[in-house]
Motif scaffolding. Structure first.
Motif, PDB file in Angstrom:
ATOM      1  N   ILE A 136       0.839  -1.115  -0.015  1.00  0.00           N
ATOM      2  CA  ILE A 136      -0.147  -0.016  -0.063  1.00  0.00           C
ATOM      3  C   ILE A 136       0.902   1.294  -0.068  1.00  0.00           C
ATOM      4  O   ILE A 136       0.584   2.438  -0.748  1.00  0.00           O
ATOM      5  N   ALA A 137       2.001   1.244   0.663  1.00  0.00           N
ATOM      6  CA  ALA A 137       3.053   2.282   0.956  1.00  0.00           C
ATOM      7  C   ALA A 137       3.225   2.589  -0.694  1.00  0.00           C
ATOM      8  O   ALA A 137       3.365   3.861  -1.018  1.00  0.00           O
ATOM      9  N   ARG A 138       3.648   1.647  -1.213  1.00  0.00           N
ATOM     10  CA  ARG A 138       4.178   1.975  -2.619  1.00  0.00           C
ATOM     11  C   ARG A 138       3.083   2.332  -3.651  1.00  0.00           C
ATOM     12  O   ARG A 138       3.448   3.124  -4.386  1.00  0.00           O
ATOM     13  N   TYR A 139       2.081   1.541  -3.558  1.00  0.00           N
ATOM     14  CA  TYR A 139       0.797   2.037  -3.992  1.00  0.00           C
ATOM     15  C   TYR A 139       0.552   3.655  -4.285  1.00  0.00           C
ATOM     16  O   TYR A 139       0.001   4.416  -5.217  1.00  0.00           O
ATOM     17  N   GLU A 185     -12.323  -1.946  -4.112  1.00  0.00           N
ATOM     18  CA  GLU A 185     -12.121  -1.980  -5.475  1.00  0.00           C
ATOM     19  C   GLU A 185     -10.584  -2.541  -5.845  1.00  0.00           C
ATOM     20  O   GLU A 185     -10.579  -3.433  -6.779  1.00  0.00           O
ATOM     21  N   GLU A 186      -9.631  -1.939  -5.581  1.00  0.00           N
ATOM     22  CA  GLU A 186      -8.226  -2.220  -5.559  1.00  0.00           C
ATOM     23  C   GLU A 186      -7.968  -3.730  -5.258  1.00  0.00           C
ATOM     24  O   GLU A 186      -7.179  -4.539  -5.947  1.00  0.00           O
ATOM     25  N   ILE A 187      -8.686  -4.307  -4.301  1.00  0.00           N
ATOM     26  CA  ILE A 187      -8.374  -5.560  -3.723  1.00  0.00           C
ATOM     27  C   ILE A 187      -9.172  -6.316  -4.498  1.00  0.00           C
ATOM     28  O   ILE A 187      -8.462  -7.562  -5.091  1.00  0.00           O
ATOM     29  N   ALA A 188     -10.207  -6.333  -5.055  1.00  0.00           N
ATOM     30  CA  ALA A 188     -11.015  -6.791  -5.974  1.00  0.00           C
ATOM     31  C   ALA A 188     -10.250  -7.091  -7.274  1.00  0.00           C
ATOM     32  O   ALA A 188     -10.522  -8.251  -7.961  1.00  0.00           O
ATOM     33  N   ARG A 189      -9.567  -6.144  -7.737  1.00  0.00           N
ATOM     34  CA  ARG A 189      -9.098  -5.927  -8.993  1.00  0.00           C
ATOM     35  C   ARG A 189      -7.553  -6.716  -8.678  1.00  0.00           C
ATOM     36  O   ARG A 189      -7.123  -7.172  -9.985  1.00  0.00           O
ATOM     37  N   GLY A 190      -7.180  -7.262  -7.845  1.00  0.00           N
ATOM     38  CA  GLY A 190      -5.898  -7.922  -7.627  1.00  0.00           C
ATOM     39  C   GLY A 190      -4.521  -7.095  -7.376  1.00  0.00           C
ATOM     40  O   GLY A 190      -3.641  -7.496  -7.700  1.00  0.00           O
ATOM     41  N   THR A 191      -4.892  -5.801  -7.136  1.00  0.00           N
ATOM     42  CA  THR A 191      -3.742  -4.686  -7.015  1.00  0.00           C
ATOM     43  C   THR A 191      -2.766  -5.511  -5.998  1.00  0.00           C
ATOM     44  O   THR A 191      -1.601  -5.290  -6.182  1.00  0.00           O
ATOM     45  N   PHE A 192      -3.301  -5.668  -4.894  1.00  0.00           N
ATOM     46  CA  PHE A 192      -2.608  -6.381  -3.648  1.00  0.00           C
ATOM     47  C   PHE A 192      -2.617  -7.936  -3.619  1.00  0.00           C
ATOM     48  O   PHE A 192      -3.705  -8.616  -3.796  1.00  0.00           O
ATOM     49  N   ARG A 193      -1.528  -8.405  -3.114  1.00  0.00           N
ATOM     50  CA  ARG A 193      -1.304  -9.753  -2.947  1.00  0.00           C
ATOM     51  C   ARG A 193      -1.545 -10.209  -1.528  1.00  0.00           C
ATOM     52  O   ARG A 193      -0.674  -9.718  -0.668  1.00  0.00           O
ATOM     53  N   ILE A 194      -2.171 -11.397  -1.126  1.00  0.00           N
ATOM     54  CA  ILE A 194      -2.101 -11.803   0.304  1.00  0.00           C
ATOM     55  C   ILE A 194      -2.486 -13.133   0.223  1.00  0.00           C
ATOM     56  O   ILE A 194      -3.059 -13.704  -0.876  1.00  0.00           O
ATOM     57  N   ASP A 195      -1.788 -13.977   0.909  1.00  0.00           N
ATOM     58  CA  ASP A 195      -2.054 -15.606   1.189  1.00  0.00           C
ATOM     59  C   ASP A 195      -3.300 -15.802   1.946  1.00  0.00           C
ATOM     60  O   ASP A 195      -3.304 -15.411   3.113  1.00  0.00           O
ATOM     61  N   VAL A 196      -4.392 -16.153   1.431  1.00  0.00           N
ATOM     62  CA  VAL A 196      -5.674 -16.686   2.198  1.00  0.00           C
ATOM     63  C   VAL A 196      -5.691 -17.974   2.021  1.00  0.00           C
ATOM     64  O   VAL A 196      -5.590 -18.702   1.055  1.00  0.00           O
ATOM     65  N   LYS A 197      -6.430 -18.716   3.171  1.00  0.00           N
ATOM     66  CA  LYS A 197      -6.748 -19.868   3.308  1.00  0.00           C
ATOM     67  C   LYS A 197      -8.262 -20.258   3.515  1.00  0.00           C
ATOM     68  O   LYS A 197      -8.540 -19.780   4.605  1.00  0.00           O
ATOM     69  N   ALA A 198      -9.046 -20.728   2.513  1.00  0.00           N
ATOM     70  CA  ALA A 198     -10.456 -20.837   2.823  1.00  0.00           C
ATOM     71  C   ALA A 198     -10.659 -22.343   3.729  1.00  0.00           C
ATOM     72  O   ALA A 198     -10.142 -23.083   3.302  1.00  0.00           O
ATOM     73  N   THR A 199     -11.221 -22.095   4.948  1.00  0.00           N
ATOM     74  CA  THR A 199     -11.566 -23.142   5.885  1.00  0.00           C
ATOM     75  C   THR A 199     -13.193 -23.031   6.045  1.00  0.00           C
ATOM     76  O   THR A 199     -13.520 -22.148   6.392  1.00  0.00           O
ATOM     77  N   PRO A 200     -13.615 -24.524   6.003  1.00  0.00           N
ATOM     78  CA  PRO A 200     -15.019 -24.472   6.458  1.00  0.00           C
ATOM     79  C   PRO A 200     -15.174 -23.940   7.794  1.00  0.00           C
ATOM     80  O   PRO A 200     -14.390 -24.402   8.906  1.00  0.00           O
ATOM     81  N   LEU A 201     -16.148 -23.289   8.040  1.00  0.00           N
ATOM     82  CA  LEU A 201     -16.570 -22.819   9.534  1.00  0.00           C
ATOM     83  C   LEU A 201     -16.774 -23.722  10.642  1.00  0.00           C
ATOM     84  O   LEU A 201     -16.271 -23.819  11.796  1.00  0.00           O
ATOM     85  N   SER A 202     -17.213 -25.014  10.101  1.00  0.00           N
ATOM     86  CA  SER A 202     -17.154 -26.137  10.963  1.00  0.00           C
ATOM     87  C   SER A 202     -16.014 -26.863  11.728  1.00  0.00           C
ATOM     88  O   SER A 202     -15.892 -27.369  12.780  1.00  0.00           O
ATOM     89  N   ASN A 203     -15.002 -26.081  11.089  1.00  0.00           N
ATOM     90  CA  ASN A 203     -13.414 -26.421  11.504  1.00  0.00           C
ATOM     91  C   ASN A 203     -12.876 -25.411  12.417  1.00  0.00           C
ATOM     92  O   ASN A 203     -11.726 -25.395  12.426  1.00  0.00           O
ATOM     93  N   VAL A 204     -13.772 -24.646  12.727  1.00  0.00           N
ATOM     94  CA  VAL A 204     -13.179 -23.332  13.542  1.00  0.00           C
ATOM     95  C   VAL A 204     -12.462 -23.535  14.426  1.00  0.00           C
ATOM     96  O   VAL A 204     -11.337 -22.848  14.860  1.00  0.00           O
ATOM     97  N   GLY A 205     -12.567 -24.570  15.504  1.00  0.00           N
ATOM     98  CA  GLY A 205     -12.013 -24.909  16.585  1.00  0.00           C
ATOM     99  C   GLY A 205     -10.428 -25.304  16.309  1.00  0.00           C
ATOM    100  O   GLY A 205      -9.498 -24.801  16.876  1.00  0.00           O
ATOM    101  N   GLN A 206     -10.440 -26.098  15.540  1.00  0.00           N
ATOM    102  CA  GLN A 206      -9.164 -26.548  15.111  1.00  0.00           C
ATOM    103  C   GLN A 206      -8.417 -25.435  14.183  1.00  0.00           C
ATOM    104  O   GLN A 206      -7.042 -25.047  14.609  1.00  0.00           O
ATOM    105  N   ALA A 207      -8.908 -24.731  13.401  1.00  0.00           N
ATOM    106  CA  ALA A 207      -8.399 -23.767  12.569  1.00  0.00           C
ATOM    107  C   ALA A 207      -8.014 -22.600  13.520  1.00  0.00           C
ATOM    108  O   ALA A 207      -6.816 -21.945  13.370  1.00  0.00           O
TER     109      ALA A 207
END
Length: 313
Positions: free
Chosen positions: A152-155, A276-298
């Motif tokens: 973001i600082a560079r952007y 808008e910038e996030i949806a456009r893919g301007t910034f990179r972030i590593d995300v991991k989709a996890t079922p809510l049913s696994n909330v305790g372990q995650a």
């Protein structure tokens, strides 16, 4: 409905039944939750230690999320103190605390990126008159919020972005995200390298911040040059004993950035352009989709992963 439920401040949430929510006024709406990120502030509220925690149990955690409203529109929303959290099948939001997203937005990416991105976005847009060409030091740059701050600082036009952190492996990846220099938080070279920065985005605070502040000021050639130190996070401690000499001997301003120091109106004004910038893919972030049913372990595993966990009901 099903939800992540906190029944004790010293235990992770469990997946279970919770009362179906319903709007109570014309400014509220029911949304189907599609994705909710597990952020540091979420964990703080769930443990009862964050300043915005209500202190009441049981509670559904989650401070923001992406969902679909009753008209089928995709929305990013932020929950205020006292509102039902976002880690559930459904939640009730305040319409004016939400923004409509492009219909093709990736819900998991937006839910994972908005909170860590908002930290530095608001700091540089609302807490300091930041100008293109200024120089930025980021303390704690190896976390999700810190690595987003580099981008973001560079952007926003920073001419120099010095990324400081403890994890050398993660530091090595930051030049690809926009860092012009990288340095260990404990490196004696931090002061000389960052001696003429204009803004510090501080995600660490505590004694680590004091040592970095002393190092920067010690090597600062022009003591009259403005330096704005923005406290955003407290990974190294909530208390920083700042010597008065630091404030007297340099043109140093120390401010905080967060909900309260930045008004809700300001936040809502800034969110659409960031989303808008996030949806456009301007910034990179590593995300991991996890079922809510696994909330305790995650929840327990989150401290050992560099990915931002995003729960999907």
């Amino acid at each position: 409905m099903k939800a992540a439920v906190i029944s004790s401040f010293d235990q992770p949430p469990h997946y279970g039944d919770y009362t179906d929510p319903a709007p109570k006024g014309p400014g509220e709406m029911l949304v189907e939750v599609l994705a909710a990120g597990l952020h540091h502030v979420t964990r703080g509220q769930a443990s009862g230690v964050h300043y915005s925690s209500s202190g009441e149990l049981p509670l559904v955690p989650g401070v923001d999320g992406v969902g679909r409203d009753t008209d089928g529109k995709l929305r990013y929303f932020v929950q205020g103190p006292g509102q039902l959290g976002t880690m559930a099948d459904r939640t009730v939001i305040e319409f004016d605390h939400s923004i409509e997203l492009p219909h093709d937005s990736d819900a998991v990416t937006v839910a994972g990126a908005m909170n860590p991105a908002t930290a530095s976005w608001l700091a540089l847009r609302c807490r300091v008159p930041f100008q293109r060409g200024q120089k930025v030091l980021i303390l704690g740059a190896t976390g999700s919020s810190g690595s987003m701050a580099v981008q973001i600082a560079r952007y926003l036009g920073a001419s120099q972005v010095i990324a400081a952190g403890r994890d050398e492996h993660k530091l090595a990846k930051l030049p690809a995200l926009g860092a012009t220099e990288i340095v260990s938080l404990e490196d004696v070279g931090l002061g000389p390298l960052a001696h003429d920065v204009d803004v510090v985005l501080d995600f660490v605070w505590g004694e680590s911040a004091i040592r970095a502040m002393e190092a920067v000021l010690k090597h600062r050639e022009n003591r009259g040059q403005s330096l704005t130190w923005i406290h955003i996070g407290s990974m190294a401690g909530e208390v920083a004993a700042i010597p008065g000499a630091f404030l007297r001997s340099a043109n140093l301003s120390i401010v905080g950035s967060g909900y309260g120091s930045v008004s809700g109106r300001q936040i809502l004004k800034e969110l659409p352009s960031l989303a808008e910038e996030i949806a456009r893919g301007t910034f990179r972030i590593d995300v991991k989709a996890t079922p809510l049913s696994n909330v305790g372990q995650a929840w327990c595993e989150a401290a050992h992963t560099s990915e931002r966990i995003v729960f999907t009901p």
